[in-house]
Write a protein that holds these residues in place. Structure first.
Motif, PDB file in Angstrom:
ATOM      1  N   ASN A   5      -3.336  -4.374  -2.632  1.00 27.23           N
ATOM      2  CA  ASN A   5      -2.077  -3.760  -2.344  1.00 27.23           C
ATOM      3  C   ASN A   5      -1.772  -2.241  -3.152  1.00 27.23           C
ATOM      4  O   ASN A   5      -1.003  -1.401  -2.381  1.00 27.23           O
ATOM      5  CB  ASN A   5      -0.966  -4.625  -2.757  1.00 27.23           C
ATOM      6  N   THR A   6      -2.000  -2.168  -4.341  1.00 23.21           N
ATOM      7  CA  THR A   6      -1.900  -0.951  -5.002  1.00 23.21           C
ATOM      8  C   THR A   6      -2.711   0.220  -3.974  1.00 23.21           C
ATOM      9  O   THR A   6      -2.065   1.406  -3.887  1.00 23.21           O
ATOM     10  CB  THR A   6      -2.275  -1.038  -6.251  1.00 23.21           C
ATOM     11  N   ILE A   7      -3.745  -0.085  -3.625  1.00 19.64           N
ATOM     12  CA  ILE A   7      -4.682   1.012  -2.933  1.00 19.64           C
ATOM     13  C   ILE A   7      -4.019   1.253  -1.513  1.00 19.64           C
ATOM     14  O   ILE A   7      -4.011   2.475  -1.117  1.00 19.64           O
ATOM     15  CB  ILE A   7      -6.174   0.440  -2.624  1.00 19.64           C
ATOM     16  N   TYR A   8      -3.526   0.382  -1.105  1.00 19.06           N
ATOM     17  CA  TYR A   8      -2.935   0.544   0.293  1.00 19.06           C
ATOM     18  C   TYR A   8      -1.545   1.250   0.192  1.00 19.06           C
ATOM     19  O   TYR A   8      -1.624   2.063   1.001  1.00 19.06           O
ATOM     20  CB  TYR A   8      -2.589  -0.813   1.110  1.00 19.06           C
ATOM     21  N   VAL A   9      -0.767   0.907  -0.769  1.00 21.34           N
ATOM     22  CA  VAL A   9       0.454   1.756  -0.979  1.00 21.34           C
ATOM     23  C   VAL A   9       0.265   2.830  -1.247  1.00 21.34           C
ATOM     24  O   VAL A   9       1.029   3.967  -0.731  1.00 21.34           O
ATOM     25  CB  VAL A   9       1.364   0.992  -1.951  1.00 21.34           C
ATOM     26  N   HIS A  10      -0.853   3.266  -2.081  1.00 20.06           N
ATOM     27  CA  HIS A  10      -1.014   4.643  -2.721  1.00 20.06           C
ATOM     28  C   HIS A  10      -1.829   5.466  -1.720  1.00 20.06           C
ATOM     29  O   HIS A  10      -1.297   6.509  -1.274  1.00 20.06           O
ATOM     30  CB  HIS A  10      -1.807   4.569  -3.756  1.00 20.06           C
ATOM     31  N   GLU A  11      -3.104   4.916  -1.217  1.00 18.82           N
ATOM     32  CA  GLU A  11      -3.441   5.802  -0.256  1.00 18.82           C
ATOM     33  C   GLU A  11      -3.380   5.766   1.030  1.00 18.82           C
ATOM     34  O   GLU A  11      -3.390   6.666   1.831  1.00 18.82           O
ATOM     35  CB  GLU A  11      -5.237   5.357  -0.396  1.00 18.82           C
ATOM     36  N   GLN A  12      -2.918   4.530   1.737  1.00 16.29           N
ATOM     37  CA  GLN A  12      -2.579   4.498   3.021  1.00 16.29           C
ATOM     38  C   GLN A  12      -1.146   4.811   3.325  1.00 16.29           C
ATOM     39  O   GLN A  12      -0.824   5.578   4.370  1.00 16.29           O
ATOM     40  CB  GLN A  12      -2.870   3.255   3.581  1.00 16.29           C
ATOM     41  N   LEU A  13      -0.341   4.586   2.461  1.00 16.29           N
ATOM     42  CA  LEU A  13       1.218   4.720   2.914  1.00 16.29           C
ATOM     43  C   LEU A  13       1.637   6.172   1.959  1.00 16.29           C
ATOM     44  O   LEU A  13       2.713   6.436   2.276  1.00 16.29           O
ATOM     45  CB  LEU A  13       1.971   3.777   2.206  1.00 16.29           C
ATOM     46  N   LYS A  15       2.090   6.697  -1.040  1.00 17.90           N
ATOM     47  CA  LYS A  15       3.182   6.625  -2.342  1.00 17.90           C
ATOM     48  C   LYS A  15       2.438   6.628  -3.540  1.00 17.90           C
ATOM     49  O   LYS A  15       1.209   6.475  -3.680  1.00 17.90           O
ATOM     50  CB  LYS A  15       3.880   5.203  -1.921  1.00 17.90           C
ATOM     51  N   SER A  16       3.429   7.012  -4.551  1.00 15.45           N
ATOM     52  CA  SER A  16       2.914   7.017  -6.162  1.00 15.45           C
ATOM     53  C   SER A  16       2.494   5.684  -6.380  1.00 15.45           C
ATOM     54  O   SER A  16       2.715   4.696  -5.837  1.00 15.45           O
ATOM     55  CB  SER A  16       3.836   7.662  -6.944  1.00 15.45           C
ATOM     56  N   LEU A  17       1.762   5.880  -7.349  1.00 26.35           N
ATOM     57  CA  LEU A  17       1.210   4.676  -8.236  1.00 26.35           C
ATOM     58  C   LEU A  17       2.417   3.735  -8.904  1.00 26.35           C
ATOM     59  O   LEU A  17       2.185   2.699  -8.755  1.00 26.35           O
ATOM     60  CB  LEU A  17       0.038   4.771  -9.034  1.00 26.35           C
ATOM     61  N   SER A  18       3.307   4.517  -9.150  1.00 28.02           N
ATOM     62  CA  SER A  18       4.673   4.044  -9.476  1.00 28.02           C
ATOM     63  C   SER A  18       5.436   3.177  -8.713  1.00 28.02           C
ATOM     64  O   SER A  18       5.620   2.002  -8.620  1.00 28.02           O
ATOM     65  CB  SER A  18       5.770   5.051 -10.256  1.00 28.02           C
ATOM     66  N   ALA A  19       5.522   3.732  -7.403  1.00 25.06           N
ATOM     67  CA  ALA A  19       5.994   3.058  -6.482  1.00 25.06           C
ATOM     68  C   ALA A  19       5.184   1.985  -6.136  1.00 25.06           C
ATOM     69  O   ALA A  19       5.837   0.779  -5.622  1.00 25.06           O
ATOM     70  CB  ALA A  19       5.934   4.007  -4.979  1.00 25.06           C
ATOM     71  N   ALA A  20       3.916   1.901  -6.151  1.00 29.32           N
ATOM     72  CA  ALA A  20       3.116   0.606  -5.776  1.00 29.32           C
ATOM     73  C   ALA A  20       3.187  -0.419  -6.695  1.00 29.32           C
ATOM     74  O   ALA A  20       3.422  -1.613  -6.594  1.00 29.32           O
ATOM     75  CB  ALA A  20       1.573   0.826  -5.776  1.00 29.32           C
ATOM     76  N   GLY A  21       3.607  -0.175  -7.967  1.00 24.37           N
ATOM     77  CA  GLY A  21       3.771  -1.031  -9.106  1.00 24.37           C
ATOM     78  C   GLY A  21       5.092  -1.779  -8.742  1.00 24.37           C
ATOM     79  O   GLY A  21       5.405  -2.961  -8.904  1.00 24.37           O
ATOM     80  N   MET A  22       6.171  -0.950  -8.282  1.00 27.14           N
ATOM     81  CA  MET A  22       7.335  -1.507  -7.929  1.00 27.14           C
ATOM     82  C   MET A  22       7.493  -2.525  -6.817  1.00 27.14           C
ATOM     83  O   MET A  22       7.993  -3.463  -6.974  1.00 27.14           O
ATOM     84  CB  MET A  22       8.545  -0.267  -7.603  1.00 27.14           C
ATOM     85  N   VAL A  23       6.481  -2.140  -5.809  1.00 25.69           N
ATOM     86  CA  VAL A  23       6.342  -3.132  -4.577  1.00 25.69           C
ATOM     87  C   VAL A  23       5.679  -4.381  -5.383  1.00 25.69           C
ATOM     88  O   VAL A  23       6.173  -5.496  -4.928  1.00 25.69           O
ATOM     89  CB  VAL A  23       5.338  -2.386  -3.614  1.00 25.69           C
ATOM     90  N   LEU A  24       4.799  -4.243  -6.122  1.00 23.82           N
ATOM     91  CA  LEU A  24       4.172  -5.544  -6.799  1.00 23.82           C
ATOM     92  C   LEU A  24       5.147  -6.149  -7.512  1.00 23.82           C
ATOM     93  O   LEU A  24       5.109  -7.334  -7.674  1.00 23.82           O
ATOM     94  CB  LEU A  24       2.947  -5.128  -7.468  1.00 23.82           C
TER      95      LEU A  24
END
Length: 169
Positions: A5-13, A15-24
């Motif tokens: 999920n982190t890779i998908y949010v960061h690389e595909q979408l 978004k920042s890693l902070s945003a990926a952390g918020m999603v998780l």
């Protein structure tokens, strides 16, 4: 699941890693809330119906992810998946205790699935993309729904003679 999920949010979408952390964090928080809702549902309507609600909710959102996996849909759907799976997990653990009271095999199988699943998910995402990965998740949700629906009828129905309540419904 979380690294993918982190890779998908960061690389595909994008978004920042902070945003990926918020999603998780939203997914995890919804899972905790789902545990509480699952317990309340279990007490009010029984284990079978509660588990079916969690599985159907998760499955419906996974179908949505096949078609809408961009931003912000992904965030919303992943949060709902957290709630649905949060409802299912404690009830599944209770069922595992009924099915195999000694533990061991059922818990080992669940742990093996939680270990192998992300590896296979990563391979599918790398070689086929996210849309087929979400379709595979829908398949396993349907399999879970069907298995739960048909297997529940074979579970022993134990009654507490003092209170006359059903322990597994």
């Amino acid at each position: 699941m979380w690294p993918l999920n982190t890779i998908y949010v960061h690389e595909q979408l994008g978004k920042s890693l902070s945003a990926a952390g918020m999603v998780l964090m939203l997914n995890s928080g919804a899972s905790v809330a789902g545990n509480l809702v699952g317990g309340l549902l279990f007490d009010k309507i029984g284990g079978f119906k509660s588990m079916m609600i969690g599985i159907v909710a998760t499955m419906a959102v996974l179908v949505g992810l096949v078609f809408f996996h961009g931003w912000p849909h992904y965030v919303i759907f992943l949060t709902i998946i957290g709630m649905g799976s949060g409802i299912v997990f404690p009830i599944a653990a209770a069922y595992a205790g009924v099915i195999w009271p000694e533990g061991g095999f059922v818990n080992s199988t669940a742990m093996a699935g939680r270990t192998i699943g992300p590896v296979l998910g990563g391979l599918i995402a790398d070689y086929a993309g996210m849309k087929p990965l979400f379709a595979v998740l829908v398949f396993f949700s349907v399999l879970s729904l069907v298995t739960t629906f048909f297997y529940d009828w074979n579970l022993p129905k134990k009654q507490n003679k003092e209170k006359q309540t059903v322990i597994v419904e």
